[in-house]
Design a protein around this motif. Structure first.
Motif, PDB file in Angstrom:
ATOM      1  N   ASN A  90       7.149   1.228   1.249  1.00  0.00           N
ATOM      2  CA  ASN A  90       7.558   2.605   0.982  1.00  0.00           C
ATOM      3  C   ASN A  90       8.112   3.269   2.235  1.00  0.00           C
ATOM      4  O   ASN A  90       9.096   4.005   2.176  1.00  0.00           O
ATOM      5  CB  ASN A  90       6.387   3.417   0.412  1.00  0.00           C
ATOM      6  N   ASP A 145       0.839  -1.194   0.000  1.00  0.00           N
ATOM      7  CA  ASP A 145       0.000   0.000   0.000  1.00  0.00           C
ATOM      8  C   ASP A 145       0.880   1.252   0.000  1.00  0.00           C
ATOM      9  O   ASP A 145       1.700   1.438   0.890  1.00  0.00           O
ATOM     10  CB  ASP A 145      -0.894  -0.012   1.240  1.00  0.00           C
ATOM     11  N   PRO A 146       0.725   2.116  -1.007  1.00  0.00           N
ATOM     12  CA  PRO A 146       1.650   3.254  -1.120  1.00  0.00           C
ATOM     13  C   PRO A 146       1.502   4.252   0.024  1.00  0.00           C
ATOM     14  O   PRO A 146       2.435   4.979   0.326  1.00  0.00           O
ATOM     15  CB  PRO A 146       1.300   3.883  -2.466  1.00  0.00           C
ATOM     16  N   ASN A 147       0.336   4.295   0.646  1.00  0.00           N
ATOM     17  CA  ASN A 147       0.130   5.294   1.692  1.00  0.00           C
ATOM     18  C   ASN A 147       0.436   4.774   3.089  1.00  0.00           C
ATOM     19  O   ASN A 147       0.962   5.490   3.921  1.00  0.00           O
ATOM     20  CB  ASN A 147      -1.313   5.793   1.658  1.00  0.00           C
ATOM     21  N   GLN A 154       7.441   3.433  -4.995  1.00  0.00           N
ATOM     22  CA  GLN A 154       6.591   3.159  -6.156  1.00  0.00           C
ATOM     23  C   GLN A 154       5.142   3.071  -5.715  1.00  0.00           C
ATOM     24  O   GLN A 154       4.866   2.949  -4.538  1.00  0.00           O
ATOM     25  CB  GLN A 154       6.921   1.765  -6.725  1.00  0.00           C
ATOM     26  N   GLY A 155       4.278   3.042  -6.701  1.00  0.00           N
ATOM     27  CA  GLY A 155       2.897   2.728  -6.394  1.00  0.00           C
ATOM     28  C   GLY A 155       2.689   1.215  -6.309  1.00  0.00           C
ATOM     29  O   GLY A 155       1.604   0.753  -6.029  1.00  0.00           O
ATOM     30  N   ALA A 177      -7.791   3.538   2.745  1.00  0.00           N
ATOM     31  CA  ALA A 177      -6.733   4.534   2.793  1.00  0.00           C
ATOM     32  C   ALA A 177      -7.268   5.881   2.324  1.00  0.00           C
ATOM     33  O   ALA A 177      -6.985   6.920   2.923  1.00  0.00           O
ATOM     34  CB  ALA A 177      -5.560   4.090   1.929  1.00  0.00           C
ATOM     35  N   LEU A 233      -3.698   4.908  -8.251  1.00  0.00           N
ATOM     36  CA  LEU A 233      -3.942   3.510  -8.644  1.00  0.00           C
ATOM     37  C   LEU A 233      -3.522   2.510  -7.571  1.00  0.00           C
ATOM     38  O   LEU A 233      -3.885   1.349  -7.631  1.00  0.00           O
ATOM     39  CB  LEU A 233      -3.209   3.198  -9.949  1.00  0.00           C
ATOM     40  N   GLY A 234      -2.727   2.971  -6.602  1.00  0.00           N
ATOM     41  CA  GLY A 234      -2.326   2.043  -5.538  1.00  0.00           C
ATOM     42  C   GLY A 234      -3.153   2.229  -4.282  1.00  0.00           C
ATOM     43  O   GLY A 234      -2.930   1.556  -3.286  1.00  0.00           O
ATOM     44  N   ASN A 294      -0.314   8.516  -5.845  1.00  0.00           N
ATOM     45  CA  ASN A 294      -0.549   7.111  -6.186  1.00  0.00           C
ATOM     46  C   ASN A 294      -2.007   6.680  -6.220  1.00  0.00           C
ATOM     47  O   ASN A 294      -2.388   5.735  -5.535  1.00  0.00           O
ATOM     48  CB  ASN A 294       0.152   6.213  -5.163  1.00  0.00           C
ATOM     49  N   GLY A 347      -0.220  -0.520  -7.912  1.00  0.00           N
ATOM     50  CA  GLY A 347      -0.959   0.442  -8.717  1.00  0.00           C
ATOM     51  C   GLY A 347      -0.176   0.916  -9.926  1.00  0.00           C
ATOM     52  O   GLY A 347      -0.644   1.734 -10.690  1.00  0.00           O
TER      53      GLY A 347
END
Lengths: 291, 427, 268
Positions: free
Chosen positions: A132, A125-127, A145-146, B264, B258-259, B256, A149
């Motif tokens: 990350n 999960d990018p967030n 990276q994403g 979230a 798409l992620g 991001n 995604g």
């Protein structure tokens, strides 16, 4: 000495179950592949080889799925085999600490794919994700990276998860293979002053060929069948970048209700798996003969 | 030879019988321990099965079911819930037998189509309880004037926004044109707030496309697309993609997209880091749970100039209730739907789950439901265009073209690629 | 040194996600979003576990999973070892063909047999029954068991069998008195394999079980996903609870398992 015919009785209980609950449904796939059945309606018509023609000439997503699947396969076969082999060689001896390491590396294998999918979706999960955040923490923020995604990264992120999931299993097989190599061969190599790499090339690898065959064949089959993981983590997206053949069969058969067409793709799919497995066996066999 | 043969079969038979007995025996006892308590079927009790995909509504339904059972001693309801993905693919298989899903929920769009085609839904046209529903929203459950399914929930699939943030950015009124929308987004962006949080990893794309396309296209455009009379490479879709690309390039989505998954994205909005959540009204109650301080309303980006605007937003009548044509307990099944359509029962469900309903005379006590009820009466909304796509592969191609653009592709390219897939699937 | 570094690195790669799962399961959703990796100031709590056991009928799902898994593994192992023995005793092309037919089961994707299998199970009135689930599990897991066991049984010394045959022992006697005891290591390895597959199987319960009374753990876990969407703390609690039995089985059988895997793979 001739084995008594009663040996065939040993097949009966298993064969009956296998025939009814496996062969019959599997063969039905061949039958349905020449129909336009939607999987639900009581009636359908025969359409000949139309479904096969469509798969090869009029379906860009199917072609994309084959390509994605090959990418996934290549990554997993190469990395999983290398990881498993390297650690098998490090952990060859049956010492207590080595058995512990092997057990630890095997651990992910016993988790269910749904669980693994949950865990890695969270990591990627990018967030919120570990990955990350971890890259940031060690000063590699530019590598963020994403992941799932990102169209170009997603399939490899999935392949990495697959390696994490199954490498431990392959490691155990390699350890077993290594144990079968007689120690005196290494001693001879040592006396002749062979370098480590030469020892590996001339002794370890050729004698490890049977285990390597099993590992590679099994990894291949697993990579083609990695449905659960892919479906639970990306459902084939973004923009079809992680659509593999197994998820596409599901999409076509159970989301667009083209069961006949899905069956045709399945038949092609089986042929692809059989062909690749056969080629691998052949390559590894011939490799063995040379030594 | 013969006696030996008999011995083999004998010993094998004995072992298997013992174990089968063991397995089967413990199987049924396992069933008893696991049962939720109400499976004992008395003399005159009909047990019906109710299947759906809304796991988040289980608590509310359990209460409704237990009240229903006390009111109707002769009927018991067993409820089973599946994740929506699985439900979309497996429900029709399960329903074929008639043993499961005497009452079942069906998605509008491709699932409704296939269920209709397979004859799985009983005709409810003549039932008295149909009149308990508002007339217009339930049209989506009709084919040729016959009512096969009754939509229960009323959803606005358009962005939810944080009123305070938008006001703080200097907008007391929601802009009614594309220029206005961009200006608002810019103002938010300059204050360090992500204008739009879109969970494009799961549901975001399928939701956001509706408001983006609603004013760019004529009604019935997706029927035309399905009939081969319209193309994704036409102006209406390329323009929609171009506008999404514009939002992306200007940095008006969160990082991001798409992620990002829905939780979230919701967290971003709940924490005040993003102003809009590009999902729908069904997330308002969850957002309030995350942050009770939030003051929320709905808005759709208007993608045209003010004078060309035809719609204010998007509505969907979803979670359609149907009776299984293959069921032997249709009367009991209908009694349950009748019960669900009573105003007091529907009101309880609406307030517990934070949903607007298609049932008449529902009282909304929940604050965010009350505050947004004006969308039901005062606003011009368009029925969710995505549900007009009846072929699942075409739908996926349409959504993928948005993902493609969010991944950096040019709108023209993305539209052309998707149109190719559409054409492959229409032959 | 390099070796040690590699081991530690890969070890971390496995341990860290596990720790993260355990940690997250003891947080609330809000705490997870605020700081996914840290420990909240208010400390960790076990309320997710309590919620899961109180709100879900976990005990029943557990019982179902145990019954289905044990019975499926037992029968698959029994039938597969008989077939593997048969194949290893039949020489020439017949044995090869039989081996191929049974191994075929490994490469056919489950999506291919789903719909025909569902119709069949429905006609036989085996839906919503643990027995139906067991039968299907046995049929679909036999191929992998046959594949592993045949490889092993081919390595057993034929001379021993010949000697017993001269003493008048039939195939059944050779199987029960010699082959089964000698194959115990590879059979326990296969057993763990089958345990993992059956315990974690989602597809068939998903298709055949709708009654809560017969649901297995993975199916219940999937319900969580519907119910809690991406509520990771709840999901991870479910992951831990449903994995725990496998972890225990694995710890207890590990010794046999590793030994058996080796025995099977040596001669491949």
């Amino acid at each position: 000495m001739k084995v008594s015919k009663s040996i065939y009785l040993f097949f009966i209980p298993g064969a009956i179950l296998y025939a009814i609950f496996f062969l019959y449904p599997a063969l039905s796939a061949f039958y349905y592949s020449v129909t336009n059945w939607d999987g639900i309606s009581p009636s359908y018509a025969f359409v000949g080889f139309e479904n096969y023609v469509r798969a090869f000439t009029g379906d860009s997503i199917f072609m994309k799925a084959i390509g994605n699947n090959l990418k996934f396969l290549l990554f997993v076969v190469v990395f999983q085999t290398i990881v498993a082999l390297v650690f098998a060689m490090i952990l060859r001896k049956n010492s207590k600490i080595n058995v512990f390491w092997r057990a630890l590396f095997f651990f992910p294998t016993i988790l269910s794919s749904v669980s693994v999918a949950f865990v890695w979706s969270f990591i990627y999960d990018p967030n919120l994700g570990l990955l990350n955040a971890g890259l940031e923490a060690v000063g590699l923020g530019q590598l963020q990276q994403g992941w799932l995604g990102d169209e170009s990264a997603a399939i490899f992120a999935l392949a990495f998860t697959q390696v994490w999931f199954h490498a431990g299993q392959m490691l155990i097989i390699f350890v077993a293979g290594l144990h079968a190599i007689p120690n005196d061969l290494y001693e001879v190599a040592n006396i002749e002053g062979a370098t480590r790499w030469q020892t590996f090339r001339k002794v370890t690898w050729p004698l490890l060929a049977p285990s390597a065959t099993i590992v590679i064949a099994y990894t291949t089959i697993q990579s083609f069948k990695a449905f659960d993981l892919v479906f639970a983590m990306t459902r084939g997206g973004p923009n079809y970048s992680t659509e593999i053949i197994a998820t596409y069969i599901y999409e076509v058969g159970f989301r667009s209700y083209s069961f006949g067409y899905a069956s045709a793709i399945s038949v092609i799919f089986m042929a692809i798996i059989a062909l690749i497995t056969f080629l691998q066996f052949k390559a590894l066999r011939s490799g063995r003969v040379n030594y | 030879m013969k006696s030996r043969l008999r011995k083999y079969i004998g010993s094998f038979g004995l072992i298997s019988m013992l174990t089968v007995a063991g397995c089967a025996g413990s199987g049924s006892s396992g069933g008893e321990t696991a049962s939720s308590g109400d499976t004992t079927t008395g003399e005159d009790v009909t047990q019906i099965s109710f299947i759906h995909w809304r796991g988040e509504d289980v608590d509310a339904f359990e209460k409704i079911i237990s009240d229903f059972e006390s009111a109707n001693q002769s009927v018991q309801v067993e409820m089973n819930t599946y994740p929506s993905e699985q439900y979309q693919s497996n429900a029709q298989q399960m329903l074929r037998s008639g043993s499961v899903g005497d009452v079942f929920a069906v998605f509008p769009g491709s699932q409704f189509e296939i269920m209709k085609k397979a004859g799985l839904m009983a005709d409810l046209t003549e039932e008295a309880f149909v009149s308990n529903f508002e007339e217009t929203p339930i049209e989506v459950g009709q084919v040729d004037g016959k009512q096969y399914a009754l939509p229960y929930q009323m959803v606005f699939n358009m962005p939810v926004y944080n009123k305070d943030l938008i006001e703080a950015a200097g907008f007391d009124e929601i802009p009614q044109s594309w220029e206005g929308f961009l200006a608002m987004a810019k103002a938010l962006d300059e204050k360090g707030i992500a204008p739009i949080a879109i969970p494009a990893a799961d549901i975001g794309v399928g939701q956001f496309m509706n408001s983006m396309v609603m004013n760019n296209s004529e009604d019935g455009i997706f029927e035309k697309l399905g009939a081969g009379e319209a193309s994704l490479t036409d102006e209406w879709w390329v323009k929609t993609l171009t506008q999404i690309k514009e939002l992306l390039d200007l940095g008006y989505f969160q990082d991001n997209p798409l992620g990002t998954q829905q939780d979230a994205a919701m967290a971003l909005v709940a924490r005040g880091e993003a102003a809009m959540l590009a999902t729908g009204s069904y997330h308002m109650s969850s957002l309030k749970e995350l942050n009770p301080e939030l003051s929320l309303d709905l808005l759709a980006p208007i993608t045209v100039s003010e004078d060309q605007k035809r719609y204010d937003g998007i509505h969907t009548a979803t979670f359609m209730l149907a009776v299984n044509e293959n069921s032997e307990k249709k009367e009991a099944a209908k009694a349950f739907i009748d019960y669900l359509s009573q105003p007091e029962v529907a009101s309880y469900y609406a307030n517990e789950t934070g949903q607007h309903l298609t049932v008449k005379d529902v009282t909304y006590e929940d604050e965010s439901l009350q505050n947004t009820a004006y969308w039901l009466s005062e606003k011009e909304t368009r029925f969710q265009p995505r549900y007009m796509i009846t072929n699942a592969q075409v739908e996926k191609a349409v959504l993928s073209s948005i993902e493609n653009v969010l991944g950096g592709a040019s709108p023209e390219e993305a539209a052309a690629e998707a149109q190719k897939i559409v054409e492959e699937n229409l032959q | 040194m390099v070796k040690k570094g590699a081991l530690l690195l890969y070890g971390f790669l496995i341990i860290i996600p596990m720790l993260m799962v355990i940690l997250t399961s003891m947080k609330t959703l809000q705490q997870t979003f605020d700081n996914p990796l840290g420990i909240p100031a208010s400390g960790l709590q076990f309320s997710n576990y309590i919620d899961i056991f109180i709100e879900q009928t976990m005990v029943g799902y557990f019982a179902n999973s145990v019954i289905v898994t044990l019975c499926s593994v037992f029968f698959a192992l029994l039938f597969a070892s008989m077939i593997a023995f048969g194949i290893s005793r039949i020489h020439g092309w017949v044995g090869g063909v039989l081996f191929a037919v049974f191994s075929l089961g490994m490469i056919v994707p489950a999506q291919v047999i789903m719909v025909p299998l569902y119709s069949l199970v429905l006609q036989l009135e085996l839906t919503d029954s643990l027995f139906g689930l067991i039968i299907v599990n046995v049929a679909v897991t036999m191929p992998i068991a046959i594949f592993i066991l045949t490889g092993f049984m081919k390595t057993l010394p034929k001379e021993l069998f010949e000697a017993s045959m001269i003493d008048g022992a039939g195939n059944w006697k050779i199987f029960t008195k010699m082959v089964v005891p000698m194959s115990l290591p590879s059979m326990s390895a296969t057993a763990i394999f089958l345990f993992v597959i059956n315990w974690n199987d989602l597809l068939y319960p998903l298709l055949f079980i709708t009654d809560n009374a017969y649901k297995t753990l993975p199916l219940a876990l999937l319900d969580f996903q519907g119910q809690y969407a991406t509520n990771y703390p709840m999901l991870f609690t479910g992951v831990i609870i449903s994995s725990l039995p496998m972890v225990l089985v694995y710890i207890f059988l590990q010794r046999y398992f590793v030994a058996g895997m080796m025995a099977g793979a040596v001669k491949g």
